[in-house]
Structures are given as C-alpha cells and as structure tokens.
Design a protein around this motif. Sequence first.
Motif, mmCIF file in Angstrom:
data_model
loop_
_atom_site.group_PDB
_atom_site.id
_atom_site.type_symbol
_atom_site.label_atom_id
_atom_site.label_comp_id
_atom_site.label_asym_id
_atom_site.label_seq_id
_atom_site.Cartn_x
_atom_site.Cartn_y
_atom_site.Cartn_z
ATOM 1 N N ARG A 35 0.820 -1.210 0.000
ATOM 2 C CA ARG A 35 0.000 0.000 0.000
ATOM 3 C C ARG A 35 0.857 1.265 0.000
ATOM 4 O O ARG A 35 0.573 2.208 -0.732
ATOM 5 C CB ARG A 35 -0.939 0.018 1.219
ATOM 6 N N ARG A 36 1.920 1.290 0.823
ATOM 7 C CA ARG A 36 2.798 2.473 0.855
ATOM 8 C C ARG A 36 3.459 2.698 -0.498
ATOM 9 O O ARG A 36 3.548 3.833 -0.972
ATOM 10 C CB ARG A 36 3.860 2.334 1.940
ATOM 11 N N SER A 37 3.909 1.637 -1.128
ATOM 12 C CA SER A 37 4.558 1.768 -2.445
ATOM 13 C C SER A 37 3.606 2.311 -3.499
ATOM 14 O O SER A 37 4.034 2.958 -4.452
ATOM 15 C CB SER A 37 5.097 0.418 -2.919
ATOM 16 N N ASN A 38 2.328 2.041 -3.315
ATOM 17 C CA ASN A 38 1.332 2.447 -4.309
ATOM 18 C C ASN A 38 0.398 3.553 -3.820
ATOM 19 O O ASN A 38 -0.591 3.866 -4.477
ATOM 20 C CB ASN A 38 0.525 1.214 -4.742
ATOM 21 N N HIS A 39 0.714 4.124 -2.669
ATOM 22 C CA HIS A 39 -0.060 5.241 -2.110
ATOM 23 C C HIS A 39 -1.549 4.906 -2.013
ATOM 24 O O HIS A 39 -2.403 5.666 -2.467
ATOM 25 C CB HIS A 39 0.161 6.520 -2.925
ATOM 26 N N LEU A 40 -1.830 3.739 -1.410
ATOM 27 C CA LEU A 40 -3.208 3.276 -1.254
ATOM 28 C C LEU A 40 -3.569 3.175 0.224
ATOM 29 O O LEU A 40 -2.727 2.821 1.052
ATOM 30 C CB LEU A 40 -3.386 1.882 -1.876
ATOM 31 N N SER A 41 -4.813 3.447 0.541
ATOM 32 C CA SER A 41 -5.332 3.179 1.880
ATOM 33 C C SER A 41 -5.784 1.718 1.917
ATOM 34 O O SER A 41 -5.946 1.090 0.861
ATOM 35 C CB SER A 41 -6.519 4.100 2.170
ATOM 36 N N PRO A 42 -6.006 1.161 3.126
ATOM 37 C CA PRO A 42 -6.530 -0.206 3.170
ATOM 38 C C PRO A 42 -7.858 -0.345 2.418
ATOM 39 O O PRO A 42 -8.071 -1.322 1.710
ATOM 40 C CB PRO A 42 -6.711 -0.482 4.662
ATOM 41 N N VAL B 30 -9.260 -5.723 4.255
ATOM 42 C CA VAL B 30 -7.805 -5.501 4.223
ATOM 43 C C VAL B 30 -7.345 -4.851 5.524
ATOM 44 O O VAL B 30 -6.345 -5.266 6.115
ATOM 45 C CB VAL B 30 -7.393 -4.657 2.999
ATOM 46 N N ALA B 31 -8.075 -3.853 6.005
ATOM 47 C CA ALA B 31 -7.708 -3.192 7.261
ATOM 48 C C ALA B 31 -7.757 -4.178 8.422
ATOM 49 O O ALA B 31 -6.894 -4.146 9.313
ATOM 50 C CB ALA B 31 -8.636 -2.012 7.522
ATOM 51 N N ARG B 32 -8.722 -5.078 8.425
ATOM 52 C CA ARG B 32 -8.819 -6.088 9.487
ATOM 53 C C ARG B 32 -7.643 -7.052 9.424
ATOM 54 O O ARG B 32 -7.064 -7.400 10.442
ATOM 55 C CB ARG B 32 -10.141 -6.855 9.379
ATOM 56 N N TRP B 33 -7.288 -7.495 8.237
ATOM 57 C CA TRP B 33 -6.178 -8.440 8.081
ATOM 58 C C TRP B 33 -4.865 -7.803 8.522
ATOM 59 O O TRP B 33 -4.008 -8.475 9.084
ATOM 60 C CB TRP B 33 -6.066 -8.918 6.649
ATOM 61 N N GLU B 34 -4.685 -6.523 8.249
ATOM 62 C CA GLU B 34 -3.454 -5.850 8.660
ATOM 63 C C GLU B 34 -3.315 -5.802 10.177
ATOM 64 O O GLU B 34 -2.210 -5.720 10.691
ATOM 65 C CB GLU B 34 -3.389 -4.439 8.082
#
Length: 140
Positions: free
Chosen positions: A30-37, A50-54
């Motif tokens: 996500r950081r490499s692609n400037h994405l939120s969960p 995705v936010a839950r899995w993180e």
Amino acid sequence: MNNTKEAQLWLFPVEPSNGESLSHFLGRFRRSNHLSPSALGDLAGIGGVVARWERFHLNPFPTDEQFQALAEVVDVDSSTLREMLPPKGTGMKCDRHNLKLISKCPNCRAKFKMPALWEYGCCHRCRLPFAAIAQYQQSV
C-alpha cells in the motif's frame, strides 16, 4: 477491461520478503502504491477486510475467493498470500523464532504499531532495532 486489470497498469510491483507476514506485506504494498486499506480492498472487490487483516483480525478467516481477488491486484500467487498468515487458532507469536510477541518497546514503553505500518525495522519512538528486542521476549 475490468478494474483489476486497469489498476495493474499503474500499480508498482512489490515482492513478498521471505518469512514476511501478510500484514507487513500489505502495508509495504500500500505504501509503495499510495493506497489506503479501503482503496486496496475496493480494487480487489473485497471491501474493508484488508484493514482487518493488517491488524491480524482474522475472524472470520479469509476465504479462498478473497485471497484470489487480492492476489490478482497485488500480482502475487494466492497460495503465497495464504502462507503469510499465522496458522489458524494460534495466538500472537513468532513461529519462525518461537517467541511470544510483545506489544510495547522494552526500552521506551511505546506501543508498537501494527506490522503493516513498520517501515524501518525498529521502534518508531526510540529506534531500538527489532532484532535487539528478541532478548526481552519469552520462548513459546
């Protein structure tokens, strides 16, 4: 062309590191692609999981369909993503080093961020390297 194929045209590839958790990999991707969960979940068509899995909230456990959808977006085989999960029913422990995980830095007592937010391999406050923290952890 569907959204996943269109997204792959502008996403930067990120390879999983050996022994990396799903949480840490998703954060790096996500950081490499400037994405939120939620943006990553939307691209994969799986929503907010995705936010839950993180955060290692794996109840209900991810389905094969969810992994396949995520695999198409991150361009990593779904079986590789599944191998990055902790075994079903295990607590917060490091299987590779056979240690119980701790939630605070033993040096400055700052709470650790979730692995998806780790960037430098050290405590975000005092910069104690994670490798040095192992001496403070108990064996499982």
